[in-house]
Design a protein around this motif. Structure first.
Motif, PDB file in Angstrom:
ATOM      1  N   LEU A  16       0.825  -1.206   0.000  1.00 49.29           N
ATOM      2  CA  LEU A  16       0.000   0.000   0.000  1.00 49.29           C
ATOM      3  C   LEU A  16       0.862   1.259   0.000  1.00 49.29           C
ATOM      4  O   LEU A  16       0.572   2.227  -0.715  1.00 49.29           O
ATOM      5  N   ASP A  17       1.922   1.252   0.799  1.00 42.11           N
ATOM      6  CA  ASP A  17       2.826   2.401   0.839  1.00 42.11           C
ATOM      7  C   ASP A  17       3.460   2.635  -0.530  1.00 42.11           C
ATOM      8  O   ASP A  17       3.633   3.792  -0.960  1.00 42.11           O
ATOM      9  N   THR A  18       3.794   1.544  -1.216  1.00 44.51           N
ATOM     10  CA  THR A  18       4.402   1.659  -2.554  1.00 44.51           C
ATOM     11  C   THR A  18       3.412   2.236  -3.555  1.00 44.51           C
ATOM     12  O   THR A  18       3.763   3.101  -4.370  1.00 44.51           O
ATOM     13  N   VAL A  19       2.157   1.766  -3.504  1.00 46.58           N
ATOM     14  CA  VAL A  19       1.124   2.273  -4.412  1.00 46.58           C
ATOM     15  C   VAL A  19       0.906   3.760  -4.180  1.00 46.58           C
ATOM     16  O   VAL A  19       0.822   4.543  -5.136  1.00 46.58           O
ATOM     17  N   ARG A  20       0.811   4.157  -2.920  1.00 39.14           N
ATOM     18  CA  ARG A  20       0.638   5.576  -2.591  1.00 39.14           C
ATOM     19  C   ARG A  20       1.816   6.413  -3.097  1.00 39.14           C
ATOM     20  O   ARG A  20       1.645   7.489  -3.670  1.00 39.14           O
ATOM     21  N   TYR A  21       3.022   5.908  -2.876  1.00 38.39           N
ATOM     22  CA  TYR A  21       4.235   6.634  -3.285  1.00 38.39           C
ATOM     23  C   TYR A  21       4.275   6.808  -4.805  1.00 38.39           C
ATOM     24  O   TYR A  21       4.537   7.906  -5.303  1.00 38.39           O
ATOM     25  N   ARG A  22       3.992   5.722  -5.527  1.00 35.16           N
ATOM     26  CA  ARG A  22       4.026   5.791  -6.985  1.00 35.16           C
ATOM     27  C   ARG A  22       2.965   6.735  -7.528  1.00 35.16           C
ATOM     28  O   ARG A  22       3.194   7.456  -8.500  1.00 35.16           O
ATOM     29  N   ALA A  23       1.791   6.736  -6.903  1.00 35.29           N
ATOM     30  CA  ALA A  23       0.723   7.638  -7.342  1.00 35.29           C
ATOM     31  C   ALA A  23       1.140   9.091  -7.146  1.00 35.29           C
ATOM     32  O   ALA A  23       0.941   9.936  -8.034  1.00 35.29           O
ATOM     33  N   ALA A  24       1.721   9.387  -5.991  1.00 33.37           N
ATOM     34  CA  ALA A  24       2.155  10.754  -5.706  1.00 33.37           C
ATOM     35  C   ALA A  24       3.239  11.207  -6.685  1.00 33.37           C
ATOM     36  O   ALA A  24       3.181  12.328  -7.215  1.00 33.37           O
ATOM     37  N   ILE A  25       4.202  10.337  -6.949  1.00 34.37           N
ATOM     38  CA  ILE A  25       5.278  10.678  -7.881  1.00 34.37           C
ATOM     39  C   ILE A  25       4.737  10.857  -9.296  1.00 34.37           C
ATOM     40  O   ILE A  25       5.110  11.799 -10.011  1.00 34.37           O
ATOM     41  N   SER A  26       3.834   9.965  -9.717  1.00 35.02           N
ATOM     42  CA  SER A  26       3.261  10.044 -11.067  1.00 35.02           C
ATOM     43  C   SER A  26       2.503  11.345 -11.268  1.00 35.02           C
ATOM     44  O   SER A  26       2.574  11.966 -12.341  1.00 35.02           O
ATOM     45  N   ILE A  27       1.769  11.772 -10.250  1.00 29.54           N
ATOM     46  CA  ILE A  27       1.024  13.021 -10.352  1.00 29.54           C
ATOM     47  C   ILE A  27       1.969  14.207 -10.482  1.00 29.54           C
ATOM     48  O   ILE A  27       1.768  15.091 -11.318  1.00 29.54           O
TER      49      ILE A  27
END
Length: 215
Positions: A34-45
């Motif tokens: 979950l932490d990885t998904v959140r991190y990737r979403a934030a970076i992608s945005i």
């Protein structure tokens, strides 16, 4: 003062990333995942924008801390005041983009919410012609071509989502030596432009098509 900086396709991308995080929260139990998904979403945005101020980054950052569907809805709503609308355009400007079409039936601009438009388009049913206008490199670019419904679903070139398709074909000049030397450039796109605008998260394919049709 609220300064708009989020274009329609970027807003759609943010909502897409939000949906992916929410889906992970509902289906994944491993906190590291979950932490990885959140991190990737934030970076992608963040990477979806060429340049952001510290204030703008702070507006986008909360996606890494949201937990419920209500949180994500509030997050998306909080960004709406920062939507950068489609540039102002007048009926006279539209007519100048299509000088060969004397009785141009343009849409009623007063009925459109330009915050949620990446490209402006409409279909003249009588002539089976589609008119498309896109703000490109500081100016409006107009494309006109034949539109042919396919009566089937597939992936749209512009938004890359599976929707009801139509084939959009534009005549373009080849070289400058002969005024009669034309070729056709065509692609499958959404039959309903408002659906396409709602789904578009990237303008690269649209801009490539415009460049190919302007040659």
């Amino acid at each position: 003062m609220t300064t708009p900086f989020i274009r329609n396709h970027q807003y759609n991308f943010i909502k897409k990333q939000s949906n992916q995080v929410l889906h992970a929260l509902r289906t994944v139990s491993d906190q590291r995942v979950l932490d990885t998904v959140r991190y990737r979403a934030a970076i992608s945005i963040m990477e979806a924008f060429d340049d952001l101020t510290e204030y703008q980054e702070r507006l986008l950052e909360p996606i890494s801390t949201l937990a419920t569907a209500y949180d994500f809805e509030r997050y998306a709503a909080s960004l709406e005041p920062y939507l950068e609308p489609y540039p102002p355009i007048t009926p006279k400007q539209i007519q100048k983009l299509f000088p060969k079409t004397k009785k141009l039936k343009a849409p009623d601009l007063k009925t459109l919410d330009f915050r949620y438009i990446t490209y402006l388009s409409w279909i003249d049913i009588a002539s089976n012609r589609l008119f498309l206008i896109y703000p490109f490199e500081g100016q409006f670019v107009g494309l006109e071509g034949r539109i042919t419904p396919t009566n089937k679903k597939g992936y749209c070139l512009f938004c890359n989502r599976q929707q009801e398709l139509a084939f959009f074909s534009v005549m373009t000049k080849i070289g400058s030596t002969s005024p009669d030397h034309y070729s056709s450039v065509g692609q499958y796109i959404c039959l309903e432009n408002h659906v396409c605008n709602q789904n578009m998260t990237n303008t690269e394919a649209l801009e490539k098509f415009i460049l190919s049709a302007r040659k």
